[in-house]
Write an enzyme that holds these catalytic residues in place. Structure first.
Site, PDB file in Angstrom:
ATOM      1  N   HIS A 137     -65.995   9.096  -8.883  1.00  0.00           N
ATOM      2  CA  HIS A 137     -66.621   8.701  -7.623  1.00  0.00           C
ATOM      3  C   HIS A 137     -67.175   9.933  -6.927  1.00  0.00           C
ATOM      4  CE1 HIS A 137     -67.065   7.239  -3.483  1.00  0.00           C
ATOM      5  NE2 HIS A 137     -67.175   6.057  -4.041  1.00  0.00           N
ATOM      6  N   LEU A 152     -62.747  -1.989  -4.853  1.00  0.00           N
ATOM      7  CA  LEU A 152     -63.772  -1.012  -5.198  1.00  0.00           C
ATOM      8  C   LEU A 152     -63.409   0.394  -4.719  1.00  0.00           C
ATOM      9  CD1 LEU A 152     -66.578  -0.587  -6.452  1.00  0.00           C
ATOM     10  CD2 LEU A 152     -67.554  -1.031  -4.181  1.00  0.00           C
ATOM     11  N   ASP A 153     -63.360   1.328  -5.661  1.00  0.00           N
ATOM     12  CA  ASP A 153     -63.092   2.746  -5.382  1.00  0.00           C
ATOM     13  C   ASP A 153     -61.783   2.970  -4.636  1.00  0.00           C
ATOM     14  OD1 ASP A 153     -65.484   3.510  -6.601  1.00  0.00           O
ATOM     15  OD2 ASP A 153     -66.618   3.181  -4.761  1.00  0.00           O
ATOM     16  N   GLU A 154     -60.793   2.121  -4.921  1.00  0.00           N
ATOM     17  CA  GLU A 154     -59.486   2.267  -4.276  1.00  0.00           C
ATOM     18  C   GLU A 154     -58.369   2.418  -5.308  1.00  0.00           C
ATOM     19  OE1 GLU A 154     -58.944   2.599  -1.126  1.00  0.00           O
ATOM     20  OE2 GLU A 154     -60.920   2.086  -0.335  1.00  0.00           O
TER      21      GLU A 154
END
Length: 286
Positions: free
Chosen positions: A194, A229-231
């Site tokens: 990310h 998402l992106d966690e």
């Protein structure tokens, strides 16, 4: 360099007295020489994590399957989630990319020069941009355009993952959001890079938004992919200091370097069996 076979054992179990003693005794009884051992007790979660690298000193530890069978009672006694494999085992990885080349090119270079101990089973992309670079390295390139049916695209990707018997899917700047169904199928086996020191600046044009906010640190995060998402659980992060003189283009250039380095470290640690999941976090034995 040792002429004897060597292995890596990793385990996770409920924390209790006697785990290290049981593992050490098992190895000592078979002439196992421990070359590296790391452990961590998460007292809050009540979990114990361990990674042991060891080698044989005689003929008693020559067969991996026999070792696994002999260790199984130890694992059962402590209800361990464990894995034992040869130290030179190379995990099979399928890489997904869109248009940006920096992360994929870095992984290909490290693999080509022998500094990344993985087997790359292929590259999947929703664009044709990286075909020439990939095929120059002798690796199959599979273009799955995103303008078609997403369910068909993901079914094809999953079929390719399974046909190549890949262990991990690495998203090397793959600008597609995976469905919850695919994420669930690949739980613990999908790694993403990310373009942020999470959780800041999600979405499009992150470096331009960072520039507009006048940030003083930019970074990148490698993490496991989850339905949020992106966690997902974070494997590695890095940052670089910038100041008021940095333009958006400067930040993009610096950010791409960080992304490539962070993803390469995460993939390398995965290959070396140094990353263990700890619920929503990770334990990384460096």
């Amino acid at each position: 360099m040792s002429v004897f076979p060597s292995w890596v054992l990793t385990l996770v179990c409920a924390d209790r007295v006697g785990i290290v003693a049981a593992v050490s005794r098992f190895l000592a009884e078979r002439g196992g020489f421990i070359t590296d051992s790391q452990q961590y007790a998460d007292r809050d979660a009540g979990l114990f994590f361990m990674r042991v690298a060891f080698e044989a000193t005689d003929g008693r530890m020559a067969d991996t399957e026999t070792l696994r069978a002999e260790f199984a009672p130890v694992g059962a006694a402590f209800a361990m989630d464990w894995s034992l494999s040869p130290a030179d085992h190379r995990p099979r990885m399928l890489i997904a990319v869109s248009k940006a080349s920096h992360c994929l090119a870095d992984l290909l270079h490290r693999w080509q020069t022998g500094t990344l101990a993985i087997d790359i089973m292929g590259v999947v992309s929703n664009h044709p941009n990286m075909r020439r670079t990939t095929e120059w390295h002798g690796i199959p390139y599979h273009e799955l355009p995103a303008n078609g049916d997403k369910a068909v695209q993901e079914a094809t990707l999953l079929d390719l993952f399974e046909r190549t018997r890949s262990d991990y899917l690495v998203l090397a700047r793959y600008m597609q959001v995976l469905s919850e169904e695919l994420v669930e199928r690949l739980a613990g086996r999908c790694i993403n890079i990310h373009h942020s020191f999470l959780p800041g600046f999600k979405g499009a044009r992150p470096y331009h938004r960072a520039y507009d906010r006048g940030v003083k640190l930019i970074g990148a995060t490698a993490h496991f992919v989850t339905a949020d998402l992106d966690e997902g659980p974070i494997i590695e992060q890095a940052v670089e200091r910038v100041d008021h003189r940095a333009t958006a283009d400067d930040m993009i250039r610096i950010g791409r370097d960080i992304e490539a380095q962070v993803l390469a470290r995460a993939v390398s640690w995965m290959a070396d069996r140094r990353v263990l999941l700890n619920r929503g976090k990770t334990v990384v034995f460096r």
